[in-house]
Scaffold this active site. Structure first.
Site, PDB file in Angstrom:
ATOM      1  N   LYS A  96       0.876  -1.177   0.000  1.00 38.58           N
ATOM      2  CA  LYS A  96       0.000   0.000   0.000  1.00 38.58           C
ATOM      3  C   LYS A  96       0.912   1.226   0.000  1.00 38.58           C
ATOM      4  O   LYS A  96       1.419   1.639   1.039  1.00 38.58           O
ATOM      5  CB  LYS A  96      -0.885  -0.010   1.252  1.00 38.58           C
ATOM      6  CG  LYS A  96      -2.198   0.746   1.100  1.00 38.58           C
ATOM      7  CD  LYS A  96      -2.081   2.215   0.805  1.00 38.58           C
ATOM      8  CE  LYS A  96      -1.800   3.062   2.018  1.00 38.58           C
ATOM      9  NZ  LYS A  96      -1.712   4.508   1.677  1.00 38.58           N
ATOM     10  N   GLY A 103       3.094   5.463  12.484  1.00 39.37           N
ATOM     11  CA  GLY A 103       3.942   4.293  12.752  1.00 39.37           C
ATOM     12  C   GLY A 103       3.649   3.680  14.108  1.00 39.37           C
ATOM     13  O   GLY A 103       3.554   2.450  14.247  1.00 39.37           O
ATOM     14  N   GLU A 114      10.115   2.726  10.276  1.00 41.12           N
ATOM     15  CA  GLU A 114      11.076   3.774   9.924  1.00 41.12           C
ATOM     16  C   GLU A 114      10.305   5.086   9.952  1.00 41.12           C
ATOM     17  O   GLU A 114       9.431   5.299   9.123  1.00 41.12           O
ATOM     18  CB  GLU A 114      11.618   3.476   8.525  1.00 41.12           C
ATOM     19  CG  GLU A 114      12.933   4.084   8.262  1.00 41.12           C
ATOM     20  CD  GLU A 114      13.896   3.710   9.345  1.00 41.12           C
ATOM     21  OE1 GLU A 114      14.310   4.630  10.063  1.00 41.12           O
ATOM     22  OE2 GLU A 114      14.217   2.518   9.497  1.00 41.12           O
ATOM     23  N   GLU A 129       9.846  17.650  13.507  1.00 38.38           N
ATOM     24  CA  GLU A 129      10.167  17.439  12.095  1.00 38.38           C
ATOM     25  C   GLU A 129       9.292  18.347  11.236  1.00 38.38           C
ATOM     26  O   GLU A 129       8.071  18.309  11.326  1.00 38.38           O
ATOM     27  CB  GLU A 129       9.915  15.973  11.723  1.00 38.38           C
ATOM     28  CG  GLU A 129      10.379  15.635  10.332  1.00 38.38           C
ATOM     29  CD  GLU A 129      10.245  14.152   9.999  1.00 38.38           C
ATOM     30  OE1 GLU A 129       9.194  13.565  10.320  1.00 38.38           O
ATOM     31  OE2 GLU A 129      11.186  13.594   9.414  1.00 38.38           O
TER      32      GLU A 129
END
Ligand code: UN1
Length: 518
Positions: free
Chosen positions: A197, A254, A271, A402
């Site tokens: 996906k 995640g 990751e 981030e």
């Protein structure tokens, strides 16, 4: 267009790519059991070119029924694929490398049009997949396990790598070919069947990549593609027949994937985010540092998980370094990455652009000063000027979170100790770098920088596929991609004991007693 290609959809994509700016009107389908099929609902979603905001493609908007069909196809194909000799599986990967090499230019052009990175970077993205295909193709003749002596007479022991079953891959748009390749190539050579996906930002690119595997002779059902947004990824990772989940993307998603999969006892490789820093000490080679900082911070428009978003600079070199960075930053050409003269492409979409704008405002509110940039560029696409934010202190939001855009926060330090402490103070731990000519400082940095990747006199980007890739703390969950370590995500260890004595040994009754007699 080469004759004999199986996909219907590809005609449109590749013609679009060859003619460069032709708009696609056709729909990109799912790939299930070797067939390109629309979503069962018949619904689609659009994919846009971020440099022009023009429609590039429509794509299948999948739902749970499409996911179930893809997992079922994988489950059934797995039965033969796991029994296909690994060297033969590896040969198919070599063929994947060849087909990717032949199509490198058209794939790169499509990538630039669908997610915006400049053409030279798109070529690098495809090249990583080529490198990985050769590297993992070679694993077809290795997949090394080991033997060790055993305690009993007439007995042999070995540990071998076994395939895991159906694996689910969920990947982002920023490396639409390289990152999926890090996952699917080791998964496939190890004998697993895959359901992939990809990000909803890059459906056409993903379909073109899957077509390469089909044309390289991968049997139907071994690699399946389901297109759609986060709900499709969630349905996939939660499917009970999926044994392994490999995810690259945001930390928030995640961690959700991780906790969901933990409840089902699945193996997960994560990751996630980064807040990578380059440290520049007073004795650094200035020219090298300027090049590295510029490309690590502004390359791929700052949209790499390895991008440099903090510059930690020692007091003595700061003003010289900033003057040079400002000059270099001003010279960068921002625009459509299909033009070879362009250095920095667009952000991927309006949301990403708005996020960058938001962070820069927050930074300014906390006292940061934009030396260059700090504004969006008015254009149909999603462009933002490369931005250097000075006067940043380590506790400010722009020094910790981030941003995923062309924004570099500059933090001044007194010495190496302070630089390392600040580098390690964020929640992420992917990549870090130091510029110094002092071997003692370099080795202390190697020892003390708490990231999965450390560079000396090189920017924070540019990892090669034969080494482990991944990060510590908030970046990952202890797994690594690429290198030999990639196989750990996609294999189960099987320990095998062979007793060739042909008779009942006392050892089988009482091991300690027999060993005592020997
Ligand atoms: C990523 O941004 O998710 O080291 C991957 C690099 C590239 C890979 C980046 N080879 O910058």
């Amino acid at each position: 267009m080469r004759p004999g290609r199986r996909a219907v959809y590809n005609r449109a994509i590749l013609i679009a790519v060859e003619e460069s700016e032709v708009r696609m009107t056709q729909t990109v389908h799912n790939f299930i059991n070797g067939q390109w099929v629309p979503a069962q609902s018949g619904e689609t979603f659009p994919s846009y070119n971020p440099a022009t905001a023009a429609l590039l493609a429509q794509a299948a908007k999948s739902g749970p029924a499409d996911v179930a069909a893809a997992v079922e196809a994988a489950r059934s194909a797995y039965k033969n694929w796991r029994l296909t000799p690994a060297p033969r599986r590896g040969e198919i990967l070599f063929k994947v490398a060849q087909v990717l090499t032949e199509r490198k230019e058209e794939l790169s052009r499509l990538m630039t049009q669908e997610m915006g990175k400049i053409l030279s970077e798109a070529r690098g993205d495809v090249q990583e997949a080529i490198d990985m295909a050769y590297y993992m193709g070679g694993e077809g003749r290795r997949l090394l396990g080991y033997t060790a002596p055993v305690e009993m007479p007439n007995k042999f022991g070995m540990a071998i790598r076994d395939s895991a079953g159906v694996v689910a891959l969920v990947t982002p748009w920023n490396f639409p070919v390289a990152v999926p390749s890090w996952k699917m190539l080791p998964a496939l050579v190890a004998g697993n069947a895959v359901v992939w996906k990809p990000s909803e930002e890059t459906p056409a690119m993903s379909a073109a990549f899957v077509q390469v595997f089909a044309d390289a002779g991968l049997p139907p059902g071994v690699l399946n593609l389901v297109l759609g947004a986060g709900d499709v990824g969630a349905a996939l990772v939660e499917h009970p027949a999926v044994r392994v989940v490999s995810f690259t993307g945001s930390t928030t998603t995640g961690l959700k994937v991780y906790s969901g999969a933990a409840a089902q006892g699945k193996k997960v490789s994560l990751e996630m985010g980064g807040k990578n820093a380059i440290i520049v000490l007073d004795d650094a080679n200035l020219d090298l540092a300027v090049q590295a900082i510029t490309w690590s911070a502004f390359g791929t428009t700052g949209q790499r998980c390895t991008a440099t978003s903090r510059l930690i600079v020692q007091r003595g070199i700061k003003s010289k370094l900033l003057d040079a960075l400002v000059a270099k930053g001003r010279s960068l050409k921002v625009g459509d990455g299909l033009d070879e003269a362009i250095d920095v492409g667009p952000l991927v979409n309006e949301k990403a652009l708005a996020k960058v704008e938001h962070y820069v405002q927050v930074g300014k509110g906390e006292g940061a000063r934009a030396l260059i940039g700090g504004v969006r560029i008015e254009a149909p696409g999603y462009f933002y000027q490369p931005t250097l934010l000075d006067n940043v202190s380590p506790e400010m939001v722009v020094a910790r979170e981030e941003i995923f855009g062309p924004v570099l926060s500059i933090i001044e330090v007194a010495d190496l100790d302070q630089a390392i402490e600040i580098n390690n103070s964020v929640i992420y731990g992917l990549s870090s770098s130091i510029f110094t000519e002092n071997v003692n400082a370099a080795f202390r940095a190697i020892r003390d920088l708490a990231t999965g990747i450390v560079y000396i006199n090189h920017g924070t980007t540019g990892a090669e596929i034969q080494f482990p890739f991944g990060g510590t703390r908030g970046t990952g969950n202890g797994m690594r991609e690429a290198g030999q370590t990639a196989l750990d995500s996609f294999t189960e260890w099987k320990s095998v004991y062979v007793d060739f004595s042909g008779r009942l040994q006392r050892a089988q009754i009482d091991t300690d007693a027999v060993l005592g007699e020997l």
